[in-house]
Design a protein around this motif. Structure first.
Motif, PDB file in Angstrom:
ATOM      1  N   SER A  35      22.244   8.713 -29.264  1.00 12.91           N
ATOM      2  CA  SER A  35      21.896   9.307 -30.557  1.00 12.91           C
ATOM      3  C   SER A  35      20.868  10.429 -30.429  1.00 12.91           C
ATOM      4  CB  SER A  35      21.397   8.235 -31.530  1.00 12.91           C
ATOM      5  OG  SER A  35      20.283   7.547 -31.005  1.00 12.91           O
ATOM      6  N   ASN A  36      19.983  10.318 -29.452  1.00 10.97           N
ATOM      7  CA  ASN A  36      19.039  11.397 -29.110  1.00 10.97           C
ATOM      8  C   ASN A  36      18.344  12.003 -30.332  1.00 10.97           C
ATOM      9  OD1 ASN A  36      17.753  13.166 -27.292  1.00 10.97           O
ATOM     10  ND2 ASN A  36      19.270  14.763 -27.720  1.00 10.97           N
ATOM     11  N   PRO A  37      17.708  11.186 -31.171  1.00  7.95           N
ATOM     12  CA  PRO A  37      17.118  11.716 -32.410  1.00  7.95           C
ATOM     13  C   PRO A  37      15.825  12.491 -32.171  1.00  7.95           C
ATOM     14  CG  PRO A  37      16.550   9.410 -32.152  1.00  7.95           C
ATOM     15  CD  PRO A  37      17.481   9.734 -31.025  1.00  7.95           C
ATOM     16  N   ALA A  38      15.542  13.406 -33.084  1.00  6.24           N
ATOM     17  CA  ALA A  38      14.247  14.073 -33.089  1.00  6.24           C
ATOM     18  C   ALA A  38      13.240  13.239 -33.883  1.00  6.24           C
ATOM     19  CB  ALA A  38      14.371  15.463 -33.697  1.00  6.24           C
ATOM     20  N   TYR A  39      13.755  12.553 -34.923  1.00  4.10           N
ATOM     21  CA  TYR A  39      12.918  11.718 -35.777  1.00  4.10           C
ATOM     22  C   TYR A  39      13.539  10.326 -35.898  1.00  4.10           C
ATOM     23  CZ  TYR A  39      11.401  16.369 -37.335  1.00  4.10           C
ATOM     24  OH  TYR A  39      10.948  17.659 -37.376  1.00  4.10           O
ATOM     25  N   ALA A  40      12.687   9.334 -36.080  1.00  6.45           N
ATOM     26  CA  ALA A  40      13.133   7.971 -36.337  1.00  6.45           C
ATOM     27  C   ALA A  40      12.420   7.467 -37.583  1.00  6.45           C
ATOM     28  CB  ALA A  40      12.828   7.062 -35.155  1.00  6.45           C
ATOM     29  N   VAL A  41      13.182   6.861 -38.491  1.00  2.00           N
ATOM     30  CA  VAL A  41      12.600   6.260 -39.694  1.00  2.00           C
ATOM     31  C   VAL A  41      12.762   4.752 -39.602  1.00  2.00           C
ATOM     32  CG1 VAL A  41      12.772   6.033 -42.192  1.00  2.00           C
ATOM     33  CG2 VAL A  41      13.010   8.284 -41.133  1.00  2.00           C
ATOM     34  N   ILE A  42      11.659   4.040 -39.812  1.00  2.00           N
ATOM     35  CA  ILE A  42      11.677   2.575 -39.785  1.00  2.00           C
ATOM     36  C   ILE A  42      11.253   2.068 -41.153  1.00  2.00           C
ATOM     37  CG2 ILE A  42      10.732   0.490 -38.728  1.00  2.00           C
ATOM     38  CD1 ILE A  42      10.182   2.140 -36.207  1.00  2.00           C
ATOM     39  N   SER A  43      12.143   1.290 -41.778  1.00  2.00           N
ATOM     40  CA  SER A  43      11.846   0.714 -43.087  1.00  2.00           C
ATOM     41  C   SER A  43      11.428  -0.739 -42.896  1.00  2.00           C
ATOM     42  CB  SER A  43      13.076   0.797 -44.000  1.00  2.00           C
ATOM     43  OG  SER A  43      12.788   0.260 -45.266  1.00  2.00           O
ATOM     44  N   CYS A  44      10.178  -1.046 -43.228  1.00  2.08           N
ATOM     45  CA  CYS A  44       9.678  -2.410 -43.070  1.00  2.08           C
ATOM     46  C   CYS A  44       8.484  -2.631 -43.997  1.00  2.08           C
ATOM     47  CB  CYS A  44       9.287  -2.688 -41.620  1.00  2.08           C
ATOM     48  SG  CYS A  44       8.032  -1.572 -40.956  1.00  2.08           S
ATOM     49  N   GLY A  45       8.147  -3.894 -44.189  1.00  5.09           N
ATOM     50  CA  GLY A  45       7.048  -4.239 -45.079  1.00  5.09           C
ATOM     51  C   GLY A  45       5.714  -4.269 -44.350  1.00  5.09           C
ATOM     52  N   GLU A  46       4.678  -3.941 -45.055  1.00  4.40           N
ATOM     53  CA  GLU A  46       3.340  -3.938 -44.475  1.00  4.40           C
ATOM     54  C   GLU A  46       2.949  -5.351 -44.038  1.00  4.40           C
ATOM     55  OE1 GLU A  46      -1.103  -2.188 -45.637  1.00  4.40           O
ATOM     56  OE2 GLU A  46       0.536  -2.185 -47.099  1.00  4.40           O
ATOM     57  N   GLU A  47       2.538  -5.485 -42.775  1.00  3.00           N
ATOM     58  CA  GLU A  47       2.117  -6.761 -42.187  1.00  3.00           C
ATOM     59  C   GLU A  47       3.169  -7.850 -42.418  1.00  3.00           C
ATOM     60  OE1 GLU A  47      -1.762  -7.651 -43.699  1.00  3.00           O
ATOM     61  OE2 GLU A  47      -2.713  -5.982 -42.640  1.00  3.00           O
ATOM     62  N   ASN A  48       4.443  -7.512 -42.222  1.00  2.00           N
ATOM     63  CA  ASN A  48       5.516  -8.477 -42.437  1.00  2.00           C
ATOM     64  C   ASN A  48       5.483  -9.583 -41.390  1.00  2.00           C
ATOM     65  OD1 ASN A  48       7.721  -7.788 -40.203  1.00  2.00           O
ATOM     66  ND2 ASN A  48       6.901  -5.848 -40.957  1.00  2.00           N
ATOM     67  N   SER A  49       6.049 -10.724 -41.730  1.00  3.22           N
ATOM     68  CA  SER A  49       5.990 -11.909 -40.878  1.00  3.22           C
ATOM     69  C   SER A  49       6.859 -11.802 -39.625  1.00  3.22           C
ATOM     70  CB  SER A  49       6.419 -13.154 -41.676  1.00  3.22           C
ATOM     71  OG  SER A  49       7.749 -13.006 -42.159  1.00  3.22           O
ATOM     72  N   TYR A  50       7.745 -10.808 -39.578  1.00  2.02           N
ATOM     73  CA  TYR A  50       8.631 -10.640 -38.422  1.00  2.02           C
ATOM     74  C   TYR A  50       8.000  -9.799 -37.307  1.00  2.02           C
ATOM     75  CZ  TYR A  50      11.998 -12.105 -41.974  1.00  2.02           C
ATOM     76  OH  TYR A  50      12.650 -12.794 -42.972  1.00  2.02           O
ATOM     77  N   GLY A  51       6.881  -9.177 -37.616  1.00  2.00           N
ATOM     78  CA  GLY A  51       6.246  -8.299 -36.637  1.00  2.00           C
ATOM     79  C   GLY A  51       6.967  -6.973 -36.470  1.00  2.00           C
ATOM     80  N   LEU A  70      10.587   4.697 -28.311  1.00  6.15           N
ATOM     81  CA  LEU A  70      10.696   5.926 -29.089  1.00  6.15           C
ATOM     82  C   LEU A  70       9.658   6.950 -28.651  1.00  6.15           C
ATOM     83  CD1 LEU A  70      11.271   4.313 -32.595  1.00  6.15           C
ATOM     84  CD2 LEU A  70      12.966   5.604 -31.284  1.00  6.15           C
ATOM     85  N   GLU A  71       8.459   6.478 -28.394  1.00  2.51           N
ATOM     86  CA  GLU A  71       7.398   7.385 -27.941  1.00  2.51           C
ATOM     87  C   GLU A  71       7.740   7.997 -26.589  1.00  2.51           C
ATOM     88  OE1 GLU A  71       2.565   7.393 -27.037  1.00  2.51           O
ATOM     89  OE2 GLU A  71       3.589   5.544 -27.626  1.00  2.51           O
ATOM     90  N   GLU A  72       8.267   7.174 -25.697  1.00  2.00           N
ATOM     91  CA  GLU A  72       8.628   7.652 -24.360  1.00  2.00           C
ATOM     92  C   GLU A  72       9.728   8.715 -24.432  1.00  2.00           C
ATOM     93  OE1 GLU A  72      10.337   5.858 -20.125  1.00  2.00           O
ATOM     94  OE2 GLU A  72       9.724   4.505 -21.728  1.00  2.00           O
ATOM     95  N   ASP A  73      10.607   8.578 -25.440  1.00  2.00           N
ATOM     96  CA  ASP A  73      11.708   9.527 -25.598  1.00  2.00           C
ATOM     97  C   ASP A  73      11.325  10.707 -26.488  1.00  2.00           C
ATOM     98  OD1 ASP A  73      14.364   9.889 -24.623  1.00  2.00           O
ATOM     99  OD2 ASP A  73      15.117   9.620 -26.650  1.00  2.00           O
ATOM    100  N   ASP A  74      10.034  10.806 -26.792  1.00  2.00           N
ATOM    101  CA  ASP A  74       9.514  11.928 -27.581  1.00  2.00           C
ATOM    102  C   ASP A  74      10.148  12.013 -28.963  1.00  2.00           C
ATOM    103  OD1 ASP A  74       7.800  14.096 -27.934  1.00  2.00           O
ATOM    104  OD2 ASP A  74       9.300  15.552 -27.268  1.00  2.00           O
ATOM    105  N   VAL A  75      10.338  10.837 -29.601  1.00  2.00           N
ATOM    106  CA  VAL A  75      10.880  10.777 -30.959  1.00  2.00           C
ATOM    107  C   VAL A  75       9.721  10.590 -31.927  1.00  2.00           C
ATOM    108  CG1 VAL A  75      12.445   9.576 -32.522  1.00  2.00           C
ATOM    109  CG2 VAL A  75      13.005   9.733 -30.081  1.00  2.00           C
ATOM    110  N   GLN A  76       9.654  11.421 -32.945  1.00  3.35           N
ATOM    111  CA  GLN A  76       8.588  11.309 -33.940  1.00  3.35           C
ATOM    112  C   GLN A  76       8.930  10.200 -34.924  1.00  3.35           C
ATOM    113  OE1 GLN A  76       7.410  15.047 -35.582  1.00  3.35           O
ATOM    114  NE2 GLN A  76       5.918  14.165 -36.994  1.00  3.35           N
ATOM    115  N   VAL A  77       8.040   9.227 -35.065  1.00  2.11           N
ATOM    116  CA  VAL A  77       8.322   8.024 -35.856  1.00  2.11           C
ATOM    117  C   VAL A  77       7.682   8.090 -37.238  1.00  2.11           C
ATOM    118  CG1 VAL A  77       8.047   5.516 -35.966  1.00  2.11           C
ATOM    119  CG2 VAL A  77       8.548   6.626 -33.771  1.00  2.11           C
ATOM    120  N   TYR A  78       8.484   7.748 -38.243  1.00  2.00           N
ATOM    121  CA  TYR A  78       8.006   7.632 -39.622  1.00  2.00           C
ATOM    122  C   TYR A  78       8.280   6.206 -40.082  1.00  2.00           C
ATOM    123  CZ  TYR A  78       7.437  12.702 -40.035  1.00  2.00           C
ATOM    124  OH  TYR A  78       7.020  14.002 -39.868  1.00  2.00           O
TER     125      TYR A  78
END
Length: 300
Positions: A241-257, A267-275
């Motif tokens: 997929s080789n993304p430039a950006y990654a979006v992660i939808s999750c809850g603040e301090e969720n129980s799943y970690g 993602l950081e190692e692959d130089d993907v900017q995370v939101y």
């Protein structure tokens, strides 16, 4: 400025003739060379921008895709978030949805769909064949009946074009998996040269099946599978997929970690900017068909 996907496309175009010459000289068949990865052809953008909004619905998913008069909603968070999603749609003056997608039967994805169906007229509803014997799923089925709509399963790999130049393609689920997460509808969106991938809760098993089909998976923005769980976003899929950006939808301090440290490190190692919605709120990606710009609801 060219995206990672566009740069790799140029490299592929330059390399293919060279490889063909080498193959001819060696008189040896080259696997896959004469059958390049299937891709969605670039469309011609117009004056309208494509806006992909990743709503902050806590530990859940809800993504709105809009351009001109075209509107598509993928998931609607948990039951208690349905009203929030409807309120946002109305704030954007959306009077009708062309497409409503429930990626899979988990309550944090389809919980708010009944509210949406009762409040916003909808043309087409896509749900995977996999069902769940839960009150949440029953409420969605009842809302479909009230709206006189029939759930449909999209044809995988087929390109659906909306508003003249927005292309939607469903890549999964390939089959009925034992793990419900892998039954997620995976959605690919294209506008001009820009690409978006929405993974639902699809995990490595489904990712591997998608890769086997040789789809062109390169994207500008990857909606990370299963809220950033280590069970998704495999090395192979991230490479494909080789993304430039990654979006992660999750809850603040969720129980799943979520998101898990392994995925963030990858993602950081692959130089993907995370939101992330848990730290940044609602995230909006805007495309003019050439470039993608992301903005957030609150600061990091």
């Amino acid at each position: 400025m060219p995206t990672k996907r566009q740069k790799k496309a140029v490299i592929r175009q330059l390399l293919v003739p060279v490889l063909l010459i080498i193959a001819a000289l060696l008189y040896q068949p080259v696997m896959g060379l004469l059958h390049p990865a299937e891709e969605i052809k670039d469309t011609t953008p117009d004056k309208n921008q494509l806006v992909v909004t990743y709503l902050d619905v806590g530990q859940g998913d809800a993504t709105l895709i809009s351009k001109g008069n075209f509107h598509m909603l993928i998931d609607a968070g948990k039951n208690e978030r349905g009203a929030t999603v409807v309120e946002y749609l109305k704030s954007q003056k959306i009077e009708k949805l062309d497409v409503l997608v429930g990626t899979h039967p988990d309550s944090d994805h389809i919980g708010g769909l009944d509210d949406v169906l009762k409040s916003i007229p909808t043309d087409t509803v896509y749900l995977p064949e996999a069902k769940k014997e839960t009150k949440t799923y029953q409420q969605v089925e009842e809302a479909l009946q009230e709206a006189e709509l029939v759930r449909q399963m999209p044809e995988l790999g087929k390109s659906y074009t909306y508003d003249g130049n927005v292309v939607i393609r469903f890549l999964a689920p390939e089959r009925n998996y034992k793990d419900a997460n892998n039954n997620s509808l995976v959605v690919q969106v294209a506008y001009g040269r820009n690409r978006f991938l929405m993974m639902g809760d699809a995990e490595e098993e489904s990712e591997n099946d998608i890769i086997k089909h040789s789809y062109d998976l390169e994207c500008d923005v990857l909606k990370v599978g299963h809220h950033g769980s280590y069970t998704a976003t495999s090395d192979a899929f991230l490479h494909a997929s080789n993304p430039a950006y990654a979006v992660i939808s999750c809850g603040e301090e969720n129980s799943y970690g979520h998101p898990h440290a392994e995925v963030l490190a990858k993602l950081e190692e692959d130089d993907v900017q995370v939101y992330r919605t848990d730290t940044m709120g609602t995230i909006v990606a805007t495309s003019d068909g050439q470039n993608v710009r992301l903005s957030t609801g609150k600061h990091k």
